[in-house]
Design a protein around this motif. Structure first.
Motif, mmCIF file in Angstrom:
data_model
loop_
_atom_site.group_PDB
_atom_site.id
_atom_site.type_symbol
_atom_site.label_atom_id
_atom_site.label_comp_id
_atom_site.label_asym_id
_atom_site.label_seq_id
_atom_site.Cartn_x
_atom_site.Cartn_y
_atom_site.Cartn_z
ATOM 1 N N ALA A 112 0.829 -1.204 0.000
ATOM 2 C CA ALA A 112 0.000 0.000 0.000
ATOM 3 C C ALA A 112 0.867 1.259 0.000
ATOM 4 C CB ALA A 112 -0.934 0.000 1.210
ATOM 5 N N ALA A 113 1.930 1.255 0.799
ATOM 6 C CA ALA A 113 2.816 2.424 0.863
ATOM 7 C C ALA A 113 3.541 2.622 -0.467
ATOM 8 C CB ALA A 113 3.814 2.259 2.001
ATOM 9 N N SER A 114 4.038 1.544 -1.053
ATOM 10 C CA SER A 114 4.745 1.633 -2.338
ATOM 11 C C SER A 114 3.835 2.176 -3.428
ATOM 12 C CB SER A 114 5.270 0.254 -2.751
ATOM 13 O OG SER A 114 6.145 -0.289 -1.791
ATOM 14 N N LEU A 115 2.617 1.679 -3.468
ATOM 15 C CA LEU A 115 1.662 2.132 -4.475
ATOM 16 C C LEU A 115 1.278 3.592 -4.262
ATOM 17 C CD1 LEU A 115 -0.594 -1.035 -4.671
ATOM 18 C CD2 LEU A 115 0.789 -0.104 -6.539
ATOM 19 N N TYR A 149 4.083 5.614 -5.671
ATOM 20 C CA TYR A 149 4.034 5.487 -7.137
ATOM 21 C C TYR A 149 2.944 6.388 -7.723
ATOM 22 C CZ TYR A 149 3.500 3.238 -11.723
ATOM 23 O OH TYR A 149 3.418 3.006 -13.072
ATOM 24 N N ASP A 150 1.743 6.316 -7.172
ATOM 25 C CA ASP A 150 0.623 7.090 -7.720
ATOM 26 C C ASP A 150 0.829 8.595 -7.569
ATOM 27 O OD1 ASP A 150 -0.564 4.729 -8.405
ATOM 28 O OD2 ASP A 150 -2.472 5.149 -7.413
ATOM 29 N N ALA A 151 1.514 8.990 -6.487
ATOM 30 C CA ALA A 151 1.790 10.413 -6.285
ATOM 31 C C ALA A 151 2.776 10.940 -7.329
ATOM 32 C CB ALA A 151 2.327 10.647 -4.879
ATOM 33 N N LEU A 152 3.745 10.111 -7.715
ATOM 34 C CA LEU A 152 4.797 10.550 -8.633
ATOM 35 C C LEU A 152 4.454 10.327 -10.100
ATOM 36 C CD1 LEU A 152 8.005 9.270 -6.799
ATOM 37 C CD2 LEU A 152 6.928 11.518 -6.672
ATOM 38 N N GLN A 153 3.590 9.365 -10.367
ATOM 39 C CA GLN A 153 3.326 8.976 -11.753
ATOM 40 C C GLN A 153 2.891 10.141 -12.646
ATOM 41 O OE1 GLN A 153 0.579 8.342 -13.902
ATOM 42 N NE2 GLN A 153 1.815 7.184 -15.384
ATOM 43 N N PRO A 154 2.047 11.073 -12.172
ATOM 44 C CA PRO A 154 1.675 12.203 -13.037
ATOM 45 C C PRO A 154 2.865 13.079 -13.442
ATOM 46 C CG PRO A 154 0.125 11.998 -11.218
ATOM 47 C CD PRO A 154 1.260 11.072 -10.921
#
Length: 256
Positions: free
Chosen positions: A90-93, A96-101
């Motif tokens: 959950a923490a890794s995702l 990831y989702d915060a940086l992906q944009p």
């Protein structure tokens, strides 16, 4: 500082910012050891963390004021000890989702808990769980993310930063808020029983998934293919026609 950039229900609503600390994980553990209760979602952020820790007893060196070094307190009593790697997922995702944009493609999660862009390390995590019987009483999610640092010393291996890749500075607390919001989202998915969704999403974003790559284990170098991560967080690698599982310190990625 006002916390209105933290739009989640609880993660980041109690934000403690420190000028300097040895380790935000240690600081948060010390807070928990005192009698006063610490609310779930508390975030400890340090401008200068001088003794950060990573996996394999590695130290995490960071230039003061340039990067994110912080810890989040979670209380996942709904996760048993066997499933504690789901907190890591959950923490890794969330990171990831915060940086992906910002990046679009090229971002991956490297098992067990690093964030990569290409073959370079952007950040890592150290998650320390406090168990009570077979349940998790508390999880301290320590995260280090290279944001505005320009140069890295030779002993940081294959480190990179958001600035090195995108050639501009970023506001640290805005990125922190995005990470906290997304981690909370995946954490609530776990709480709602959507464990398979979290596990499958994690796997789909894994670095070197289904690619023949070089590894080292027990002093031996071999070419293997990652094809899964077990429910309890072991890496599943196929090589020479057989499938093996590896714990956190049992296999090395030869990616440098």
């Amino acid at each position: 500082m006002q916390n209105n950039i933290f739009s989640g229900l609880f993660v980041g609503q109690n934000l403690v910012t420190l000028k300097q600390v040895d380790s935000t994980n240690t600081y948060l553990k010390d807070m928990l050891s005192k009698s006063k209760p610490v609310p779930e979602g508390t975030v400890i952020m340090a401008e200068d963390q001088f003794a950060g820790r990573g996996q394999r007893e590695n130290t995490w060196h960071t230039e003061p004021g340039k990067n994110l070094t912080f810890s989040i307190l979670l209380k996942p009593s709904f996760v048993d000890a066997q499933g504690q790697y789901d907190v890591t997922r959950a923490a890794s995702l969330g990171v990831y989702d915060a940086l992906q944009p910002l990046f679009g493609g090229g971002l991956k999660i490297k098992w067990p808990n690093d964030i990569y862009y290409g073959d370079k390390k952007l950040g890592g995590m150290l998650i320390e769980n406090i168990l009570q019987g077979s349940q998790i009483k508390a999880s301290i999610v320590g995260i280090g993310l290279n944001v505005n640092q320009d140069n890295f010393t030779d002993n940081t291996g294959n480190a990179t930063s958001i600035k090195q890749i995108l050639h501009r500075d970023y506001e640290l607390k805005n990125i922190l808020a995005q990470i906290c919001n997304h981690i909370e989202g995946y954490y609530l998915q776990l709480k709602a029983g959507r464990t398979d969704f979290v596990r499958n999403t994690y796997l789909s974003r894994l670095y070197w998934l289904n690619e023949a790559k070089p590894f080292r284990s027990n002093g031996q170098t071999f070419t293997g293919t990652i094809n899964n991560v077990t429910d309890n967080g072991l890496l599943v690698v196929e090589h020479e026609g057989k499938v093996e599982t590896f714990n956190f310190k049992e296999i090395e990625f030869l990616n440098k």
